[in-house]
Design a protein around this motif. Structure first.
Motif, short mmCIF file in Angstrom:
data_model
loop_
_atom_site.label_atom_id
_atom_site.label_comp_id
_atom_site.label_asym_id
_atom_site.label_seq_id
_atom_site.Cartn_x
_atom_site.Cartn_y
_atom_site.Cartn_z
N ARG A 264 46.54 -17.43 -54.13
CA ARG A 264 45.36 -16.63 -53.80
C ARG A 264 45.77 -15.26 -53.27
O ARG A 264 45.14 -14.25 -53.58
CB ARG A 264 44.48 -17.38 -52.80
CG ARG A 264 43.62 -18.46 -53.45
CD ARG A 264 42.66 -19.09 -52.47
NE ARG A 264 41.57 -19.75 -53.18
CZ ARG A 264 41.66 -20.95 -53.74
NH1 ARG A 264 42.78 -21.62 -53.64
NH2 ARG A 264 40.62 -21.47 -54.39
N THR A 286 44.24 -22.12 -58.93
CA THR A 286 43.76 -22.27 -57.56
C THR A 286 42.40 -22.96 -57.47
O THR A 286 41.92 -23.25 -56.39
CB THR A 286 43.64 -20.89 -56.87
OG1 THR A 286 42.71 -20.08 -57.58
CG2 THR A 286 44.99 -20.20 -56.82
N ASP A 294 38.68 -20.58 -48.89
CA ASP A 294 39.04 -20.47 -50.30
C ASP A 294 37.85 -20.00 -51.14
O ASP A 294 37.99 -19.14 -52.02
CB ASP A 294 39.52 -21.82 -50.84
CG ASP A 294 40.90 -22.20 -50.34
OD1 ASP A 294 41.56 -21.35 -49.70
OD2 ASP A 294 41.30 -23.36 -50.58
N ASP A 298 37.51 -16.62 -53.41
CA ASP A 298 37.25 -16.64 -54.85
C ASP A 298 36.04 -15.77 -55.19
O ASP A 298 36.04 -15.06 -56.20
CB ASP A 298 37.02 -18.07 -55.31
CG ASP A 298 38.29 -18.90 -55.28
OD1 ASP A 298 39.37 -18.32 -55.06
OD2 ASP A 298 38.21 -20.13 -55.48
#
Length: 320
Positions: A264, A286, A294, A298
């Motif tokens: 990431r 990922t 997370d 994203d």
């Protein structure tokens, strides 16, 4: 009892500005049973002349440039005759008692596979605090043992290394036979090869830690760690390989978590560099997100990529 021989291997590439100071600090150790090897990794400056002026106290070996530190370190390891071996960067400064303290620790702890010493960073005349005191997981050990050696069990040491890397290439004194058995450094890695070897060595047994500052690490513009994308790619490769060989399921899971996090981070780096197709492809490595953090990452990166106008199926890299 005779002092065991210690081999000091110094990889050098265009190191003429600092190599003399480094060699003086090694040769002025209070521990004097030394084999010092400099492996010149294709320097084009005055490194060869400076190092050869220290003959016969220093052995000079030249090779074509390899593009990293692993190959010259492994080349030096081929010539190592010492019971113990340390790899020391060509711009670091070894404090006088580093090796004597480490040899003494390994003699007193015969089951240990290496002794890791503390260090501090410096630029010019400015020096930082010692590194281990900045690592939260190490602070309780430092408070408990003060300036005395302490031992970390194999899994205990690996767990700390995963969460916060408390050491670097110039810090450990290894048992040579173990390092040779492991095959030395992984030459496919162009960074993080020191962490990779230290972790693999810790898998072989207990680790002694000396909390005293044993050397000073020089920081300057040419430090390899300044290349963020390169570091992230090697962080990913090194931790991924270790996860494949880690026998402890909990530690294996922690390594895999680190790999996902670094991927990431790499995606963020690539978006900032406008290498958008490469960043988009990392979603496959990922996804799905495993935490709110997370998911937020994203979404943020997805918006940035979309704003740069990438249509489905078209992934132009925009590099500046």
């Amino acid at each position: 009892m005779d002092k065991p021989l210690v081999t000091v291997i110094v990889p050098a590439y265009n190191a003429s500005d600092f190599i003399a100071e480094t060699l003086e600090s090694i040769l002025n150790q209070t521990y004097d049973n030394l084999q010092v090897i400099v492996v010149d990794d294709g320097s084009t400056d005055d490194t060869a002349r400076i190092v050869q002026s220290y003959s016969p106290r220093v052995t000079y070996i030249h090779q074509a440039n390899s593009g990293g530190c692993a190959a010259p370190r492994n080349r030096g390891l081929e010539y190592a005759r010492g019971e113990f071996v340390t790899f020391f960067d060509a711009d670091d400064i070894m404090l006088p008692d580093k090796l004597s303290r480490q040899v003494d620790a390994l003699i007193r702890h015969p089951n240990a596979v290496m002794c890791i010493t503390n260090y501090c960073n410096f630029t010019g005349t400015k020096r930082s605090t010692d590194h281990m005191s900045t690592c939260p997981a190490m602070v309780p050990y430092l408070d408990r043992h003060k300036s005395s050696d302490f031992t970390l069990g194999s899994e205990e040491c690996r767990s700390i290394l995963i969460s916060e890397n408390f050491t670097i290439a110039s810090a450990p004194l290894f048992k040579t036979d173990i390092i040779k058995k492991l095959g030395g450094f992984d030459q496919t890695l162009k960074a993080c090869e020191d962490f990779h070897l230290i972790y693999r060595t810790a898998m072989q047994g207990d680790v002694v830690v000396n909390p005293n500052v044993g050397f000073e690490r020089r920081l300057h513009d040419t430090n390899m760690s300044n290349d963020n994308e390169r570091m992230l790619r090697n962080l990913i490769a090194s931790r991924h390989d270790l996860s494949l060989n880690e026998t402890n399921i909990v530690l294996q899971r922690h390594l895999k978590h680190r790999v996902r996090r670094y991927r990431r981070d790499l995606q963020t780096c690539l978006v900032l560099k406008k290498q958008l197709s490469k960043a988009l492809k990392l979603y496959g490595e990922t996804f799905p997100p495993q935490s709110i953090s997370d998911l937020n990452h994203d979404v943020r990166q997805g918006i940035k990529i979309a704003l740069h106008g990438i249509a489905p199926g078209k992934f132009p890299d925009r590099q500046h």
